[in-house]
Scaffold this motif. Structure first.
Motif: not given
Length: 117
Positions: A101-103, A110-115
């Protein structure tokens, strides 16, 4: 001296509980509630403090925070034991899913969610 692994810690916790006949009080809901309450006690050490003041506070309270984290671990291991969850296997599987999910090439820095990556 060898440090105990999760199996050793779980055995110690179950023996502690069973010696006191507390299993009768330890249903999954109440163990999860206790886990949540202990997490809240960890957070109390951080409440209303940020930046350098937070770093200083956590350094000064390292032992107390460690005790609260140990309580979190206690309830985590006990709940996993009672539910028949192999935490080492569950953790390895979760980390593998997280890696998908978080390559690194998308998630690094980045602190963004995987989506949202």
């Amino acid at each position: 001296m060898t440090k105990p692994d999760l199996t050793d810690l779980t055995a110690q916790i179950v023996a502690f509980r069973d010696a006191r006949d507390w299993a009768q009080f330890h249903n999954p809901k109440d163990l999860a509630l206790s886990l949540s309450l202990e997490v809240g006690e960890v957070l109390e050490h951080m409440q209303w403090t940020n930046g350098d003041a937070l770093t200083t506070r956590l350094t000064e309270r390292r032992e107390a925070v460690g005790e609260e984290l140990a309580d979190v671990l206690y309830y985590t291991l006990l709940l996993a034991h009672d539910l028949g969850v192999d935490l080492e296997t569950a953790f390895a599987a979760k980390m593998a899913r997280n890696a998908e999910k978080y390559p690194v090439e998308k998630a690094r820095g980045s602190s963004k969610k995987y989506t949202e990556l």
